[in-house]
Design a protein around this motif. Structure first.
Motif, PDB file in Angstrom:
ATOM      1  N   TYR A  13       0.840  -1.212   0.000  1.00 35.36           N
ATOM      2  CA  TYR A  13       0.000   0.000   0.000  1.00 35.36           C
ATOM      3  C   TYR A  13       0.871   1.256   0.000  1.00 35.36           C
ATOM      4  O   TYR A  13       0.626   2.200  -0.769  1.00 35.36           O
ATOM      5  N   ALA A  14       1.906   1.287   0.850  1.00 39.98           N
ATOM      6  CA  ALA A  14       2.770   2.471   0.938  1.00 39.98           C
ATOM      7  C   ALA A  14       3.478   2.725  -0.387  1.00 39.98           C
ATOM      8  O   ALA A  14       3.551   3.866  -0.859  1.00 39.98           O
ATOM      9  N   ARG A  15       3.991   1.663  -1.014  1.00 42.57           N
ATOM     10  CA  ARG A  15       4.698   1.835  -2.284  1.00 42.57           C
ATOM     11  C   ARG A  15       3.741   2.261  -3.393  1.00 42.57           C
ATOM     12  O   ARG A  15       4.086   3.096  -4.243  1.00 42.57           O
ATOM     13  N   THR A  16       2.532   1.702  -3.387  1.00 42.80           N
ATOM     14  CA  THR A  16       1.546   2.063  -4.417  1.00 42.80           C
ATOM     15  C   THR A  16       1.140   3.524  -4.297  1.00 42.80           C
ATOM     16  O   THR A  16       1.084   4.263  -5.295  1.00 42.80           O
ATOM     17  N   GLU A  17       0.870   3.969  -3.068  1.00 41.95           N
ATOM     18  CA  GLU A  17       0.457   5.357  -2.857  1.00 41.95           C
ATOM     19  C   GLU A  17       1.584   6.328  -3.198  1.00 41.95           C
ATOM     20  O   GLU A  17       1.357   7.380  -3.785  1.00 41.95           O
ATOM     21  N   TRP A  18       2.816   5.956  -2.822  1.00 40.95           N
ATOM     22  CA  TRP A  18       3.958   6.822  -3.124  1.00 40.95           C
ATOM     23  C   TRP A  18       4.160   6.935  -4.638  1.00 40.95           C
ATOM     24  O   TRP A  18       4.446   8.016  -5.158  1.00 40.95           O
ATOM     25  N   LYS A  19       3.983   5.831  -5.344  1.00 39.51           N
ATOM     26  CA  LYS A  19       4.113   5.844  -6.803  1.00 39.51           C
ATOM     27  C   LYS A  19       3.044   6.732  -7.437  1.00 39.51           C
ATOM     28  O   LYS A  19       3.325   7.503  -8.359  1.00 39.51           O
ATOM     29  N   LYS A  20       1.808   6.653  -6.903  1.00 41.62           N
ATOM     30  CA  LYS A  20       0.728   7.500  -7.415  1.00 41.62           C
ATOM     31  C   LYS A  20       1.045   8.980  -7.206  1.00 41.62           C
ATOM     32  O   LYS A  20       0.832   9.811  -8.095  1.00 41.62           O
ATOM     33  N   LEU A  21       1.548   9.308  -6.022  1.00 43.34           N
ATOM     34  CA  LEU A  21       1.874  10.704  -5.724  1.00 43.34           C
ATOM     35  C   LEU A  21       2.978  11.219  -6.651  1.00 43.34           C
ATOM     36  O   LEU A  21       2.918  12.354  -7.129  1.00 43.34           O
ATOM     37  N   GLN A  22       3.986  10.378  -6.911  1.00 43.49           N
ATOM     38  CA  GLN A  22       5.057  10.787  -7.800  1.00 43.49           C
ATOM     39  C   GLN A  22       4.562  10.983  -9.225  1.00 43.49           C
ATOM     40  O   GLN A  22       4.962  11.922  -9.915  1.00 43.49           O
ATOM     41  N   GLU A  23       3.657  10.103  -9.662  1.00 45.75           N
ATOM     42  CA  GLU A  23       3.099  10.231 -11.013  1.00 45.75           C
ATOM     43  C   GLU A  23       2.252  11.493 -11.139  1.00 45.75           C
ATOM     44  O   GLU A  23       2.279  12.183 -12.161  1.00 45.75           O
ATOM     45  N   GLU A  24       1.482  11.802 -10.090  1.00 41.18           N
ATOM     46  CA  GLU A  24       0.667  13.022 -10.118  1.00 41.18           C
ATOM     47  C   GLU A  24       1.538  14.266 -10.197  1.00 41.18           C
ATOM     48  O   GLU A  24       1.232  15.221 -10.914  1.00 41.18           O
ATOM     49  N   LYS A  25       2.639  14.264  -9.456  1.00 42.54           N
ATOM     50  CA  LYS A  25       3.549  15.411  -9.505  1.00 42.54           C
ATOM     51  C   LYS A  25       4.172  15.551 -10.890  1.00 42.54           C
ATOM     52  O   LYS A  25       4.324  16.655 -11.423  1.00 42.54           O
ATOM     53  N   THR A  26       4.533  14.394 -11.476  1.00 41.65           N
ATOM     54  CA  THR A  26       5.145  14.415 -12.814  1.00 41.65           C
ATOM     55  C   THR A  26       4.168  14.933 -13.860  1.00 41.65           C
ATOM     56  O   THR A  26       4.505  15.777 -14.698  1.00 41.65           O
ATOM     57  N   LYS A  27       2.928  14.431 -13.789  1.00 42.30           N
ATOM     58  CA  LYS A  27       1.907  14.890 -14.738  1.00 42.30           C
ATOM     59  C   LYS A  27       1.624  16.369 -14.561  1.00 42.30           C
ATOM     60  O   LYS A  27       1.464  17.116 -15.525  1.00 42.30           O
ATOM     61  N   GLY A  28       1.541  16.815 -13.308  1.00 44.68           N
ATOM     62  CA  GLY A  28       1.273  18.226 -13.038  1.00 44.68           C
ATOM     63  C   GLY A  28       2.373  19.117 -13.561  1.00 44.68           C
ATOM     64  O   GLY A  28       2.134  20.156 -14.184  1.00 44.68           O
TER      65      GLY A  28
END
Length: 427
Positions: free
Chosen positions: A120-135
């Motif tokens: 869960y921690a790795r999945t959420e961290w990956k999502k946050l990084q992807e959102e920052k990259t897209k933004g």
């Protein structure tokens, strides 16, 4: 030769299989259920950890992602104290980095539960990084431009243009009217003397009317009487409301919402104003009371940052620096004159009055303001209307006991009725 080639082929397959398993063992992360991991994380981890922000403990997202040894992570979560006692280098590094504050031992979690949390921690961290990259990519690596509407300079400029245009129009109209008068006068179509005579007559008539009204004594008396009554009423209301500050709402250094804390979250008033039930003053809560919650809650809020700055607190290191601390200058809302004595504990503990009786519906106020006038008249009216409940009240039990002694003819001194208490003479 054929046997040798078969032996080499089998040996090669074995080597490749062992290498592949070793590679998977080194690089593979724990495969778990992130949904189950989220439930465990919210139940057991959120008091000290966030995925992307350091709190009491480190931010779990980068910490767990950087650590590839899932077996070590499992041992740390289930019993970090054992790793510290065994002098494990990784465990000692984290232990010393966080001021030797031991993490809670979760021996009740199975290996599968820990794997779920890690996933869960790795999945959420990956999502946050992807959102920052897209933004960042969508906006050329920068933050999205905010649409703030036209600037105040543009608005004032437009208003200035409108005012100037209006003045120009008035001036032009005046010039046109003057030119028209001159044109009519040059043609003999305008007789100024007659107009001036008419204006003078009207002025004389008006003055005559005013003089005639001034000689009417009854009218003059009525006007003077009305003026006297109006001025007297205005003076009385002004003096009566001197130092009465109903509705007073000063700007505080921190935008604290009573509606959120006392209304939505239903915190008791005495949790912050602890002096209300035991002393004269309700007391302004210290910032340490705020830190009971906001050491971990809403740490990113700019208003909470003001608390950190006032205390000299660094949320990254979880340490206080007294050299950077400075007092928070709250603005007092309710203020009685020095000649008035008011005891909060007497009203809250003895009379058992609710805070809203004097302060209004504080739980509905976004920012607190003075609800009651707090005048002598207002207090007396409240004392006249409020019934006294003497049952189970130690003070009134003492008064009744003194009355019984008086009825029996026994001696009763002022001291029996509290006459030697300090607050009777000193405050």
């Amino acid at each position: 030769m054929r046997n040798i080639s078969l032996i080499l082929k089998r040996f090669t397959r074995s080597v490749l299989l062992v290498a592949g398993l070793a590679s998977l063992g080194i690089n593979a992360h724990a495969e778990g259920d992130p949904a189950k991991g989220e439930a465990i994380f919210k139940a057991k981890c959120t008091a000290c950890h966030k995925i992307d922000t350091r709190m009491v403990g480190p931010a779990l997202g980068p910490q767990i992602t950087e650590e590839t040894d899932d077996a070590y992570l499992t041992k740390w979560i289930q019993n970090n104290q054992a790793l510290i006692a065994a002098k494990n280098p990784k465990a000692l590094k984290i232990y010393n980095e966080y001021n030797q504050a031991g993490m809670t031992v979760f021996a009740e979690l199975s290996d599968a539960d820990v794997a779920n949390v890690i996933t869960y921690a790795r999945t959420e961290w990956k999502k946050l990084q992807e959102e920052k990259t897209k933004g960042g990519g969508a906006n050329g690596g920068g933050a999205a431009a905010e649409d703030k509407g036209p600037s105040s300079l543009v608005i004032w400029g437009l208003l200035g243009v409108i005012v100037i245009a209006f003045i120009v129009i008035l001036v032009l109209n005046k010039v046109i009217a003057t030119l028209e008068r001159l044109l009519l006068r040059s043609k003999g179509l305008l007789v100024d003397e007659e107009e001036e005579t008419a204006d003078e007559k009207a002025s004389v008539d008006r003055l005559a009317t005013v003089k005639k009204l001034a000689k009417n004594k009854k009218l003059v008396f009525f006007v003077v009487l009305c003026g006297t009554i109006a001025m007297g009423s205005w003076s009385w209301v002004t003096m009566w409301n001197t130092n009465v500050h109903s509705g007073y709402q000063p700007v505080q250094p921190i935008k604290y919402s009573h509606k959120l804390h006392a209304g939505v979250m239903k915190l008791e008033c005495q949790y912050c104003h602890s002096g209300a039930f035991k002393s004269k003053n309700a007391s302004i809560p210290s910032l340490n009371v705020c830190m009971n919650c906001h050491k971990a809650v809403k740490t990113e809020s700019p208003e909470i940052q003001k608390i950190y700055n006032a205390l000299g607190y660094d949320p990254q290191t979880q340490k206080y620096d007294s050299t950077k601390a400075k007092p928070m200058q709250w603005v007092r809302v309710h203020n009685l004159p020095d000649l008035a004595y008011f005891n909060h504990s007497q009203h809250v503990t003895v009379a058992k009055l609710e805070c809203q009786k004097c302060h209004g519906q504080v739980q509905e106020m976004q920012e607190v303001y003075q609800y009651s006038p707090l005048t002598m008249k207002w207090c007396i009216q409240c004392h006249r209307r409020t019934e006294v409940n003497a049952k189970g009240n130690a003070y009134y039990d003492q008064v009744l006991a003194a009355h019984d002694k008086i009825k029996k003819g026994e001696k009763v001194t002022a001291a029996v009725l509290g006459g030697i208490e300090c607050a009777k003479c000193h405050y």
